[in-house]
Enzyme design. Structure first.
Site, PDB file in Angstrom:
ATOM      1  N   ARG A  95      50.221  35.091  50.766  1.00  0.00           N
ATOM      2  CA  ARG A  95      49.958  36.459  50.297  1.00  0.00           C
ATOM      3  C   ARG A  95      48.939  37.106  51.230  1.00  0.00           C
ATOM      4  NH1 ARG A  95      45.800  38.494  46.196  1.00  0.00           N
ATOM      5  NH2 ARG A  95      46.438  40.650  45.927  1.00  0.00           N
ATOM      6  N   HIS A 139      44.780  46.538  49.499  1.00  0.00           N
ATOM      7  CA  HIS A 139      43.653  45.667  49.200  1.00  0.00           C
ATOM      8  C   HIS A 139      42.392  46.387  49.716  1.00  0.00           C
ATOM      9  CE1 HIS A 139      42.720  41.216  48.198  1.00  0.00           C
ATOM     10  NE2 HIS A 139      41.544  41.834  48.310  1.00  0.00           N
ATOM     11  N   GLU A 184      43.555  44.360  42.397  1.00  0.00           N
ATOM     12  CA  GLU A 184      42.340  44.571  41.604  1.00  0.00           C
ATOM     13  C   GLU A 184      41.875  46.028  41.580  1.00  0.00           C
ATOM     14  OE1 GLU A 184      39.239  41.791  42.546  1.00  0.00           O
ATOM     15  OE2 GLU A 184      40.538  40.056  42.253  1.00  0.00           O
ATOM     16  N   ASN A 314      44.437  37.663  39.088  1.00  0.00           N
ATOM     17  CA  ASN A 314      43.366  37.092  39.910  1.00  0.00           C
ATOM     18  C   ASN A 314      42.282  36.621  38.961  1.00  0.00           C
ATOM     19  OD1 ASN A 314      44.895  38.144  41.959  1.00  0.00           O
ATOM     20  ND2 ASN A 314      43.316  39.509  42.773  1.00  0.00           N
ATOM     21  N   TYR A 316      38.648  34.210  38.506  1.00  0.00           N
ATOM     22  CA  TYR A 316      37.561  33.407  39.083  1.00  0.00           C
ATOM     23  C   TYR A 316      36.654  32.793  38.025  1.00  0.00           C
ATOM     24  CZ  TYR A 316      39.022  35.157  43.586  1.00  0.00           C
ATOM     25  OH  TYR A 316      39.779  35.420  44.701  1.00  0.00           O
ATOM     26  N   GLU A 390      45.234  35.105  42.946  1.00  0.00           N
ATOM     27  CA  GLU A 390      43.970  34.665  43.562  1.00  0.00           C
ATOM     28  C   GLU A 390      43.246  33.740  42.612  1.00  0.00           C
ATOM     29  OE1 GLU A 390      41.187  37.622  45.001  1.00  0.00           O
ATOM     30  OE2 GLU A 390      42.818  38.784  45.886  1.00  0.00           O
TER      31      GLU A 390
END
Ligand code: FCB
Length: 490
Positions: A95, A139, A184, A314, A316, A390
């Site tokens: 990606r 992005h 995002e 995504n 985290y 991600e």
């Protein structure tokens, strides 16, 4: 009576009982992700003009150490070597993002063929190595000229984005099958226009909500443009950093803090995209900042809610919140850079806390259950196939004397989160792939080159790439389609 070989039986039932062994379906995309500004460099070559990140990174005080993406890791010139590295790792998908100012420098008008040629060559190289390309259109590198004309708070930017999407799809649609509109939008809208820690560095909460709507509109218009230009087999998606929001306690005010953050952080994207509406509570929470009735024009929600093939998540870390009142004696945690301006419009009464447990070098808590909870929740609510676009971690990597970078913490992080993906699949979620952030160390936005997220180490003096031990572990997971493959984190 059937006679069974106890060894065979034991092995196969153990396989089935262990999600880490059995859960990754055939065709699961084992990937890594990057973004144009973070890796390409070549900032003024072949017709590329500045994006908001060029301007921002060249503004003193905005990025750690005054770092910029001028050279980044020079992927523009080293992409063949980088694709070879991906092939050596065994990645089945990659990606990356297309740089808008490389393809359509001013954000208007015809494409620059040399910019498109770079992506033609990159995707040809990927395909020749058996790696499936997945391209993100945006992005975060808005052409500076569009920001000068008002940026995302201006409606016109959404139309410009759709035009760029059409150009990219017409030029590259014969070789790229997976298209992600935005990466995002939470960061583009709220870090870019509310807290100002990301480009373009503005701090107006009303503008950040206008940006949010125009990002949604741009997404919807781009989906239409992509569908018109791409073959029917193309997969179209968006990548959202949906927050796994957890209330600090069951006190009604803490529950309301969680509701508020889910509204402005998550449902501001998912409700218009999947349900064709903005939720009443979001509108009520933010009505003092923006007039939604004039912002959202007739037809917008139908445009935004065009069907998607996949949703990219995504993830985290989880987000732990309480009401500000209940937080008086609790340690606070932001995790999105230093700013006296909040990235959460309309949520001034909410306090953020560090979730318990270990943290990464970003001071982000490590908790894979936020990933499985999110995937299962998205599956139940929206029902469409999912991709983890991600997931990864920064740690203080050092090169040892023999030249190896031992990063067992990163391996443990990735293994734990892949285990969470396996759990979600076992619970019924249709997760089609996992992209580790990131393929290699790169320009980490406001942190510059201080934070390393790569599976591959980059020496910023020589730009030499060296796979870390986590890369070897990941490679073996890909080869065996399994998390328990005998290579220990080291
Ligand atoms: C995400 C961004 C990506 C990278 C990681 C660490 O928010 O999409 O570019 O910076 O965080």
């Amino acid at each position: 009576m059937t006679v069974t070989d106890p060894h065979t039986t034991a092995t196969s039932s153990a396989d089935l009982a262990d999600p880490a062994r059995s859960a990754f379906p055939p065709g699961f995309a084992w990937g890594a992700a990057t973004a144009a500004y973070q890796i390409e460099g070549a900032h003024a070559e072949d017709g590329r003009t500045p994006s908001i990140w060029d301007t921002f990174s060249h503004t003193p005080g905005k990025v750690a150490n005054g770092d910029t993406g001028d050279t980044a890791v020079d992927h523009y010139h080293r992409f063949r070597e980088d694709v070879r590295m991906m092939a050596d790792l065994g990645l089945t998908s990659y990606r990356f993002s297309l740089s808008w100012p490389r393809i359509q420098p001013t954000g208007r008008g015809p494409a620059v063929e040399r910019g498109l040629d770079f992506y033609r060559a990159l995707t040809d190289e990927l395909l020749a190595n058996g790696i499936t390309p997945a391209a993100t259109l945006y992005h975060w590198d808005l052409p500076q000229e569009l920001e000068d004309a008002g940026g995302w708070p201006q409606r016109e930017t959404a139309y410009r984005f759709a035009e760029y999407a059409a150009i990219a799809a017409e030029a590259l649609g014969d070789r790229i099958g997976t298209w992600i509109t935005l990466n995002e939008p939470w960061c583009s809208a709220y870090l870019g226009y509310a807290s100002g820690v990301h480009a373009p560095g503005r701090t107006d909460p009303g503008d950040s909500l206008r940006a949010a709507h125009h990002l949604n509109l741009g997404h919807g218009l781009a989906v239409g443009a992509l569908r018109a230009a791409l073959p029917a087999t193309a997969q179209v998606a968006v990548s959202l950093n949906l927050h796994a929001v957890r209330p600090h306690s069951s006190h009604p005010d803490d529950l309301d803090a969680a509701r508020r953050i889910e509204a402005v952080g998550n449902r501001v994207w998912t409700s218009p995209i999947f349900k064709g509406r903005y939720d009443d509570d979001l509108i009520a929470d933010t009505a003092h900042l923006v007039d939604w009735d004039t912002l959202v024009q007739p037809g917008d929600l139908a445009e935004i809610s065009r069907p998607l093939d996949l949703l990219g998540l995504n993830y985290y870390n989880p987000t732990l919140v309480s009401s500000a009142e209940n937080a008086k004696n609790l340690p606070r945690h932001d995790g999105h850079g230093d700013s006296s301006h909040s990235p959460w419009p309309g949520a001034d009464d909410v306090a953020f806390h560090l979730a318990p447990g270990e943290v990464t070098a970003m001071n982000w808590p490590i908790d894979p259950t936020g990933l499985s909870d999110s995937l299962i929740g998205l599956h139940r609510e929206f029902g469409l196939p999912l991709l983890v676009t991600e997931n990864g971690a920064a740690f203080e990597d050092t090169v040892s004397e023999d030249g190896t970078v031992h990063d067992p913490e990163r391996t443990a992080y990735i293994k734990g989160h892949l285990g969470a993906v396996a759990d979600a699949i076992t619970a019924g979620a249709d997760v089609r792939g996992y992209y580790c952030w990131s393929l290699m160390d790169n320009f980490e936005w406001a942190y510059g080159y201080e934070k390393r997220f790569g599976l591959v180490h980059v020496d910023y003096d020589t730009l030499v790439r060296t796979p870390k031990t986590s890369a070897r572990w990941y490679s073996e997971a890909i080869r065996t389609n399994s998390l328990e493959h005998g290579i220990a984190p080291q």
